[in-house]
Motif scaffolding. Structure first.
Motif, PDB file in Angstrom:
ATOM      1  N   GLY A  16     -44.120 -17.408  22.941  1.00  0.00           N
ATOM      2  CA  GLY A  16     -43.026 -16.471  23.158  1.00  0.00           C
ATOM      3  C   GLY A  16     -42.188 -16.794  24.377  1.00  0.00           C
ATOM      4  N   SER A  17     -41.252 -15.908  24.673  1.00  0.00           N
ATOM      5  CA  SER A  17     -40.311 -16.113  25.765  1.00  0.00           C
ATOM      6  C   SER A  17     -40.230 -14.882  26.654  1.00  0.00           C
ATOM      7  CB  SER A  17     -38.913 -16.416  25.219  1.00  0.00           C
ATOM      8  OG  SER A  17     -38.889 -17.594  24.461  1.00  0.00           O
ATOM      9  N   LEU A  18     -39.898 -15.122  27.910  1.00  0.00           N
ATOM     10  CA  LEU A  18     -39.610 -14.058  28.871  1.00  0.00           C
ATOM     11  C   LEU A  18     -38.511 -14.539  29.802  1.00  0.00           C
ATOM     12  CD1 LEU A  18     -43.051 -12.658  30.144  1.00  0.00           C
ATOM     13  CD2 LEU A  18     -41.326 -11.415  28.815  1.00  0.00           C
ATOM     14  N   ARG A  19     -37.769 -13.600  30.323  1.00  0.00           N
ATOM     15  CA  ARG A  19     -36.736 -13.929  31.314  1.00  0.00           C
ATOM     16  C   ARG A  19     -36.982 -13.100  32.561  1.00  0.00           C
ATOM     17  NH1 ARG A  19     -30.774 -12.286  32.103  1.00  0.00           N
ATOM     18  NH2 ARG A  19     -29.765 -14.180  32.900  1.00  0.00           N
ATOM     19  N   LEU A  20     -37.195 -13.787  33.667  1.00  0.00           N
ATOM     20  CA  LEU A  20     -37.372 -13.128  34.954  1.00  0.00           C
ATOM     21  C   LEU A  20     -36.043 -13.108  35.701  1.00  0.00           C
ATOM     22  CD1 LEU A  20     -40.729 -14.733  36.171  1.00  0.00           C
ATOM     23  CD2 LEU A  20     -40.377 -12.771  34.656  1.00  0.00           C
ATOM     24  N   SER A  21     -35.856 -12.046  36.459  1.00  0.00           N
ATOM     25  CA  SER A  21     -34.678 -11.930  37.308  1.00  0.00           C
ATOM     26  C   SER A  21     -35.122 -11.615  38.724  1.00  0.00           C
ATOM     27  CB  SER A  21     -33.757 -10.817  36.815  1.00  0.00           C
ATOM     28  OG  SER A  21     -33.307 -11.074  35.512  1.00  0.00           O
ATOM     29  N   CYS A  22     -34.319 -12.034  39.685  1.00  0.00           N
ATOM     30  CA  CYS A  22     -34.595 -11.738  41.088  1.00  0.00           C
ATOM     31  C   CYS A  22     -33.270 -11.429  41.772  1.00  0.00           C
ATOM     32  CB  CYS A  22     -35.277 -12.911  41.761  1.00  0.00           C
ATOM     33  SG  CYS A  22     -35.508 -12.718  43.544  1.00  0.00           S
ATOM     34  N   ALA A  23     -33.216 -10.260  42.387  1.00  0.00           N
ATOM     35  CA  ALA A  23     -32.000  -9.834  43.081  1.00  0.00           C
ATOM     36  C   ALA A  23     -32.242  -9.819  44.586  1.00  0.00           C
ATOM     37  CB  ALA A  23     -31.597  -8.449  42.601  1.00  0.00           C
ATOM     38  N   ALA A  24     -31.364 -10.469  45.310  1.00  0.00           N
ATOM     39  CA  ALA A  24     -31.427 -10.466  46.771  1.00  0.00           C
ATOM     40  C   ALA A  24     -30.409  -9.473  47.310  1.00  0.00           C
ATOM     41  CB  ALA A  24     -31.145 -11.857  47.317  1.00  0.00           C
ATOM     42  N   SER A  25     -30.822  -8.688  48.293  1.00  0.00           N
ATOM     43  CA  SER A  25     -29.908  -7.713  48.876  1.00  0.00           C
ATOM     44  C   SER A  25     -30.148  -7.616  50.380  1.00  0.00           C
ATOM     45  CB  SER A  25     -30.106  -6.346  48.225  1.00  0.00           C
ATOM     46  OG  SER A  25     -31.415  -5.872  48.470  1.00  0.00           O
ATOM     47  N   GLY A  26     -29.147  -7.061  51.075  1.00  0.00           N
ATOM     48  CA  GLY A  26     -29.253  -6.911  52.527  1.00  0.00           C
ATOM     49  C   GLY A  26     -28.106  -7.602  53.230  1.00  0.00           C
ATOM     50  N   SER A  27     -28.320  -7.916  54.489  1.00  0.00           N
ATOM     51  CA  SER A  27     -27.278  -8.511  55.328  1.00  0.00           C
ATOM     52  C   SER A  27     -27.201 -10.024  55.113  1.00  0.00           C
ATOM     53  CB  SER A  27     -27.543  -8.199  56.794  1.00  0.00           C
ATOM     54  OG  SER A  27     -27.575  -6.804  57.017  1.00  0.00           O
ATOM     55  N   ILE A  28     -26.831 -10.384  53.915  1.00  0.00           N
ATOM     56  CA  ILE A  28     -26.838 -11.784  53.504  1.00  0.00           C
ATOM     57  C   ILE A  28     -25.480 -12.419  53.712  1.00  0.00           C
ATOM     58  CG2 ILE A  28     -27.139 -13.367  51.566  1.00  0.00           C
ATOM     59  CD1 ILE A  28     -29.054 -11.222  50.366  1.00  0.00           C
ATOM     60  N   LEU A  29     -25.478 -13.495  54.458  1.00  0.00           N
ATOM     61  CA  LEU A  29     -24.249 -14.261  54.638  1.00  0.00           C
ATOM     62  C   LEU A  29     -24.170 -15.371  53.590  1.00  0.00           C
ATOM     63  CD1 LEU A  29     -21.725 -15.041  56.297  1.00  0.00           C
ATOM     64  CD2 LEU A  29     -23.231 -16.466  57.723  1.00  0.00           C
ATOM     65  N   TRP A  30     -25.335 -15.996  53.359  1.00  0.00           N
ATOM     66  CA  TRP A  30     -25.318 -17.209  52.531  1.00  0.00           C
ATOM     67  C   TRP A  30     -26.730 -17.438  52.020  1.00  0.00           C
ATOM     68  CZ3 TRP A  30     -21.160 -20.297  51.535  1.00  0.00           C
ATOM     69  CH2 TRP A  30     -21.370 -21.588  51.064  1.00  0.00           C
ATOM     70  N   ILE A  31     -26.850 -17.735  50.723  1.00  0.00           N
ATOM     71  CA  ILE A  31     -28.157 -18.089  50.177  1.00  0.00           C
ATOM     72  C   ILE A  31     -28.175 -19.576  49.873  1.00  0.00           C
ATOM     73  CG2 ILE A  31     -29.884 -17.698  48.404  1.00  0.00           C
ATOM     74  CD1 ILE A  31     -28.881 -14.892  48.063  1.00  0.00           C
ATOM     75  N   ASP A  72     -26.721 -16.892  40.071  1.00  0.00           N
ATOM     76  CA  ASP A  72     -25.375 -16.339  40.123  1.00  0.00           C
ATOM     77  C   ASP A  72     -25.080 -16.083  41.595  1.00  0.00           C
ATOM     78  OD1 ASP A  72     -23.110 -14.685  40.186  1.00  0.00           O
ATOM     79  OD2 ASP A  72     -23.582 -13.812  38.240  1.00  0.00           O
ATOM     80  N   ASN A  73     -24.320 -16.956  42.216  1.00  0.00           N
ATOM     81  CA  ASN A  73     -24.088 -16.845  43.654  1.00  0.00           C
ATOM     82  C   ASN A  73     -23.287 -15.594  44.017  1.00  0.00           C
ATOM     83  OD1 ASN A  73     -25.481 -19.232  44.225  1.00  0.00           O
ATOM     84  ND2 ASN A  73     -23.647 -20.484  43.968  1.00  0.00           N
ATOM     85  N   VAL A  78     -31.107 -14.879  40.968  1.00  0.00           N
ATOM     86  CA  VAL A  78     -31.667 -16.073  40.356  1.00  0.00           C
ATOM     87  C   VAL A  78     -32.489 -15.633  39.144  1.00  0.00           C
ATOM     88  CG1 VAL A  78     -33.737 -16.097  41.817  1.00  0.00           C
ATOM     89  CG2 VAL A  78     -32.930 -18.216  40.768  1.00  0.00           C
ATOM     90  N   TYR A  79     -32.483 -16.478  38.124  1.00  0.00           N
ATOM     91  CA  TYR A  79     -33.141 -16.154  36.861  1.00  0.00           C
ATOM     92  C   TYR A  79     -34.103 -17.274  36.482  1.00  0.00           C
ATOM     93  CZ  TYR A  79     -28.947 -13.257  36.749  1.00  0.00           C
ATOM     94  OH  TYR A  79     -27.934 -12.387  37.074  1.00  0.00           O
ATOM     95  N   LEU A  80     -35.097 -16.910  35.692  1.00  0.00           N
ATOM     96  CA  LEU A  80     -36.011 -17.899  35.133  1.00  0.00           C
ATOM     97  C   LEU A  80     -36.218 -17.589  33.658  1.00  0.00           C
ATOM     98  CD1 LEU A  80     -37.834 -20.347  35.615  1.00  0.00           C
ATOM     99  CD2 LEU A  80     -39.707 -18.755  36.076  1.00  0.00           C
ATOM    100  N   GLN A  81     -35.680 -18.439  32.813  1.00  0.00           N
ATOM    101  CA  GLN A  81     -35.897 -18.322  31.374  1.00  0.00           C
ATOM    102  C   GLN A  81     -37.127 -19.133  31.024  1.00  0.00           C
ATOM    103  OE1 GLN A  81     -34.224 -16.469  28.977  1.00  0.00           O
ATOM    104  NE2 GLN A  81     -35.877 -17.151  27.635  1.00  0.00           N
TER     105      GLN A  81
END
Length: 120
Positions: A16-31, A72-73, A78-81
């Motif tokens: 099977g398949s899964l898609r993970l997502s990760c959201a960064a938040s806060g005082s971010i200037l640059w990843i 997605d900058n 960031v995602y993981l399929q």
């Protein structure tokens, strides 16, 4: 303060398949680089895949051809399929990001982890 929050884990059957997502938040200037790591019970945390800000990717041999990382900058995400999942992919998956903040600091951040279980 910076936070990474993962989502999308769960129980899936082999193949099977899964898609993970990760959201960064806060005082971010640059990843800078972002990535996914995993830790199975009784094992050390291991690299799964990374992606540079410009899109260059790197994969562990065990997931090449099955997993795909994307980011997605604009959204600081960031995602993981994950396709063709196997029992040995069962682990807690952690998001990681190299983040530069408005206060001129730069360091690696980790998410809290999301469980992926591959079982019939």
């Amino acid at each position: 303060q910076v936070q990474l929050v993962e989502s999308g884990g769960g129980l899936v059957q082999p193949g099977g398949s899964l898609r993970l997502s990760c959201a960064a938040s806060g005082s971010i200037l640059w990843i800078n680089a972002m990535g996914w790591y995993r830790q199975a019970p009784g094992k050390q945390r291991e690299l799964v895949t990374t992606i540079a800000r410009g899109g260059r990717t790197n994969y562990a041999d065990s997931v090449k051809g099955r997993f795909t990382i994307a980011r997605d900058n604009a959204k600081n995400m960031v995602y993981l399929q994950m396709n063709s999942l196997k029992a040995e992919d069962t682990a807690v998956y952690y998001c990681n990001a190299d983040i530069s903040c408005y206060n001129s600091s730069r360091r690696n951040y980790w998410g809290q982890g999301t469980q992926v279980t591959v079982s019939s």
